[in-house]
Motif scaffolding. Structure first.
Motif, PDB file in Angstrom:
ATOM      1  N   VAL A  70       0.155  33.304  11.418  1.00 30.78           N
ATOM      2  CA  VAL A  70       0.558  32.401  10.342  1.00 30.78           C
ATOM      3  C   VAL A  70       0.138  33.021   9.012  1.00 30.78           C
ATOM      4  O   VAL A  70      -0.941  33.606   8.906  1.00 30.78           O
ATOM      5  CB  VAL A  70      -0.154  31.030  10.515  1.00 30.78           C
ATOM      6  N   ALA A  71       0.984  32.885   8.005  1.00 26.16           N
ATOM      7  CA  ALA A  71       0.621  33.342   6.663  1.00 26.16           C
ATOM      8  C   ALA A  71       0.001  32.178   5.910  1.00 26.16           C
ATOM      9  O   ALA A  71       0.566  31.089   5.859  1.00 26.16           O
ATOM     10  CB  ALA A  71       1.852  33.842   5.921  1.00 26.16           C
ATOM     11  N   VAL A  72      -1.181  32.399   5.356  1.00 29.06           N
ATOM     12  CA  VAL A  72      -1.841  31.397   4.525  1.00 29.06           C
ATOM     13  C   VAL A  72      -1.813  31.926   3.098  1.00 29.06           C
ATOM     14  O   VAL A  72      -2.237  33.052   2.833  1.00 29.06           O
ATOM     15  CB  VAL A  72      -3.295  31.136   4.988  1.00 29.06           C
ATOM     16  N   LYS A  73      -1.300  31.116   2.195  1.00 28.52           N
ATOM     17  CA  LYS A  73      -1.259  31.490   0.786  1.00 28.52           C
ATOM     18  C   LYS A  73      -2.497  30.925   0.106  1.00 28.52           C
ATOM     19  O   LYS A  73      -2.865  29.778   0.333  1.00 28.52           O
ATOM     20  CB  LYS A  73       0.020  30.975   0.132  1.00 28.52           C
ATOM     21  N   ILE A  74      -3.127  31.761  -0.710  1.00 28.85           N
ATOM     22  CA  ILE A  74      -4.361  31.380  -1.389  1.00 28.85           C
ATOM     23  C   ILE A  74      -4.112  31.415  -2.894  1.00 28.85           C
ATOM     24  O   ILE A  74      -3.625  32.416  -3.425  1.00 28.85           O
ATOM     25  CB  ILE A  74      -5.513  32.332  -1.022  1.00 28.85           C
ATOM     26  N   LEU A  75      -4.440  30.321  -3.569  1.00 27.41           N
ATOM     27  CA  LEU A  75      -4.279  30.238  -5.022  1.00 27.41           C
ATOM     28  C   LEU A  75      -5.602  30.659  -5.660  1.00 27.41           C
ATOM     29  O   LEU A  75      -6.631  30.016  -5.450  1.00 27.41           O
ATOM     30  CB  LEU A  75      -3.925  28.809  -5.425  1.00 27.41           C
ATOM     31  N   SER A  76      -5.564  31.754  -6.420  1.00 27.03           N
ATOM     32  CA  SER A  76      -6.798  32.274  -7.002  1.00 27.03           C
ATOM     33  C   SER A  76      -6.467  33.193  -8.177  1.00 27.03           C
ATOM     34  O   SER A  76      -5.493  33.945  -8.117  1.00 27.03           O
ATOM     35  CB  SER A  76      -7.569  33.064  -5.937  1.00 27.03           C
ATOM     36  N   PRO A  77      -7.294  33.171  -9.247  1.00 24.57           N
ATOM     37  CA  PRO A  77      -7.045  34.063 -10.381  1.00 24.57           C
ATOM     38  C   PRO A  77      -7.325  35.533 -10.048  1.00 24.57           C
ATOM     39  O   PRO A  77      -6.843  36.430 -10.719  1.00 24.57           O
ATOM     40  CB  PRO A  77      -7.995  33.550 -11.460  1.00 24.57           C
ATOM     41  N   VAL A  78      -8.123  35.777  -8.991  1.00 27.73           N
ATOM     42  CA  VAL A  78      -8.447  37.141  -8.564  1.00 27.73           C
ATOM     43  C   VAL A  78      -8.187  37.274  -7.068  1.00 27.73           C
ATOM     44  O   VAL A  78      -8.158  36.284  -6.339  1.00 27.73           O
ATOM     45  CB  VAL A  78      -9.921  37.514  -8.868  1.00 27.73           C
TER      46      VAL A  78
END
Length: 142
Positions: A70-78
């Protein structure tokens, strides 16, 4: 209807048996905004944060082989950093914080699918509830 947008979920709701990193953390491209010779990276429409993606393997033994990754998308500035590997373990166990699930219909299959997002990736704090119960010899109701 009260349900609009991403639905907040806990890590153990999505991965009751845990999960393992099986790919690199990559920045997600915005294919609509990109053009030949100019790459634009995706930003979350709500928060404006950059979107990163990592492939994980679901440790649930009942999941079909074709649905384990599964692809997990992570919201992060870096760029998020994969936790350190554990000695003697071929894959890196990981947990996610701030998870949401968004339902959509897959273009190729016409079936319901889920987009999983998170705000942070970290080493597991403890064994998954199902794994704890199995170690204790107890049955867990789904």
């Amino acid at each position: 209807m009260a349900l609009q947008g991403p639905i907040p979920v806990s890590f153990h709701q999505v991965f009751p048996h845990g999960c393992y990193v099986v790919g690199e953390v990559e920045q997600v491209k915005d294919f609509d905004a990109s053009s030949k010779g100019r790459t634009v990276y995706a930003k979350d429409k709500t928060t404006g944060e950059l979107v990163w993606q990592v492939a994980v393997m679901d440790a649930d033994p009942t999941v079909k082989a074709g649905q384990k990754t599964v692809a997990v998308k992570i919201l992060s500035p870096v760029q998020p950093v994969v936790p350190a590997a554990l000695p003697g373990v071929p894959f890196v166990p990981v947990e996610f914080d701030g998870m949401t699930a968004t339902a959509y219909v897959g273009q190729n299959t016409g079936r319901l699918a889920w987009s999983i997002r998170a705000t942070a990736m970290r080493p597991p704090r403890s064994a998954a509830p199902a794994a704890k119960a199995a170690a204790a010899g107890k049955d867990v109701a789904a």
